[in-house]
Design a protein around this motif. Structure first.
Motif, PDB file in Angstrom:
ATOM      1  N   ASN A   3       0.820  -1.358   0.215  1.00 29.78           N
ATOM      2  CA  ASN A   3      -0.020  -0.086  -0.218  1.00 29.78           C
ATOM      3  C   ASN A   3       0.981   1.182  -0.084  1.00 29.78           C
ATOM      4  O   ASN A   3       0.292   2.291   0.172  1.00 29.78           O
ATOM      5  CB  ASN A   3      -0.972   0.044   1.109  1.00 29.78           C
ATOM      6  N   GLU A   7      -1.468   1.640  -7.335  1.00 28.31           N
ATOM      7  CA  GLU A   7      -1.431   0.533  -8.199  1.00 28.31           C
ATOM      8  C   GLU A   7      -0.892   1.226  -9.676  1.00 28.31           C
ATOM      9  O   GLU A   7      -0.083   0.413 -10.466  1.00 28.31           O
ATOM     10  CB  GLU A   7      -2.464  -0.121  -8.453  1.00 28.31           C
ATOM     11  N   GLU A   8      -1.582   2.321  -9.748  1.00 29.59           N
ATOM     12  CA  GLU A   8      -1.387   2.947 -11.320  1.00 29.59           C
ATOM     13  C   GLU A   8       0.271   3.224 -11.336  1.00 29.59           C
ATOM     14  O   GLU A   8       0.866   2.859 -12.555  1.00 29.59           O
ATOM     15  CB  GLU A   8      -2.035   4.268 -11.418  1.00 29.59           C
ATOM     16  N   THR A  10       2.774   1.961  -9.705  1.00 32.64           N
ATOM     17  CA  THR A  10       3.461   0.495  -9.833  1.00 32.64           C
ATOM     18  C   THR A  10       3.652   0.048 -11.349  1.00 32.64           C
ATOM     19  O   THR A  10       4.601  -0.379 -11.781  1.00 32.64           O
ATOM     20  CB  THR A  10       2.624  -0.400  -8.981  1.00 32.64           C
ATOM     21  N   ALA A  29      -0.627  -5.451 -13.687  1.00 29.00           N
ATOM     22  CA  ALA A  29      -1.906  -4.739 -13.284  1.00 29.00           C
ATOM     23  C   ALA A  29      -2.995  -5.977 -13.359  1.00 29.00           C
ATOM     24  O   ALA A  29      -3.886  -5.681 -12.477  1.00 29.00           O
ATOM     25  CB  ALA A  29      -2.240  -3.937 -14.808  1.00 29.00           C
ATOM     26  N   LEU A  32      -2.739  -7.270  -9.828  1.00 25.79           N
ATOM     27  CA  LEU A  32      -3.343  -6.206  -8.989  1.00 25.79           C
ATOM     28  C   LEU A  32      -4.808  -6.004  -8.963  1.00 25.79           C
ATOM     29  O   LEU A  32      -5.299  -5.283  -8.269  1.00 25.79           O
ATOM     30  CB  LEU A  32      -2.562  -4.884  -9.140  1.00 25.79           C
ATOM     31  N   MET A  34      -6.418  -4.425 -11.358  1.00 23.73           N
ATOM     32  CA  MET A  34      -6.474  -3.272 -12.105  1.00 23.73           C
ATOM     33  C   MET A  34      -7.444  -3.501 -13.302  1.00 23.73           C
ATOM     34  O   MET A  34      -7.542  -4.272 -13.897  1.00 23.73           O
ATOM     35  CB  MET A  34      -5.374  -2.609 -12.474  1.00 23.73           C
TER      36      MET A  34
END
Length: 159
Positions: A3, A7-8, A10, A29, A32, A34
């Protein structure tokens, strides 16, 4: 990264890293969780963004790294392997199409960074090679998304 970072960011960073590139970004992605609509453009931009700089400085960077103890063997081996691919009959005959296919087909050892090196070896100018490499990245992204997310997600992205 847990955290600690979004994520974006990453997947954007992963897409910028040589070897992993967009292929690694899209797979990350998916892992994760996404949405493909968000992940795909982030990965494409992350992979394409460094390419003009790579095209401008690849030869200087390689020459410098060949002089270092840490990277000399790796860079020499990568350079020789890429030259062998770039000097193949089909690549010499179909320079631009060969470059596009080289970047577009998501196989190990292909991608935007190696494509930039191939463009340098084939003496394809930046004005011509950057759009070709970019189109190859976009195509590789579609193929990788198809594999990672499946056909329904890809159809919804395109259509």
């Amino acid at each position: 990264f847990g955290n600690k970072i979004p994520e974006e960011l990453t997947v954007f960073i992963i897409s910028m890293i040589p070897i992993l590139e967009l292929r690694g970004g899209i797979i990350a992605a998916k892992l994760l969780g996404m949405n493909l609509y968000i992940a795909y453009p982030i990965c494409v931009i992350g992979n394409i963004l460094p390419i003009p700089f790579v095209l401008l400085f690849i030869r200087k960077i390689f020459n410098f790294l060949k002089k270092t103890k840490l990277f000399a063997k790796i860079i020499t081996k990568l350079d020789e392997r890429t030259r062998k691919k770039a000097n193949s009959k089909s690549m010499q005959k179909y320079k631009e199409w060969g470059l596009f296919l080289f970047v577009a087909i998501p196989l190990p050892g292909t991608g935007a960074y190696t494509g930039a090196l191939v463009a340098d070896i084939l003496d394809i100018r930046i004005k011509k090679s950057f759009p070709i490499i970019s189109l190859g990245v976009i195509t590789a992204g579609i193929i990788t998304a198809l594999i990672a997310y499946g056909i329904p997600a890809l159809i919804s992205l395109i259509g």
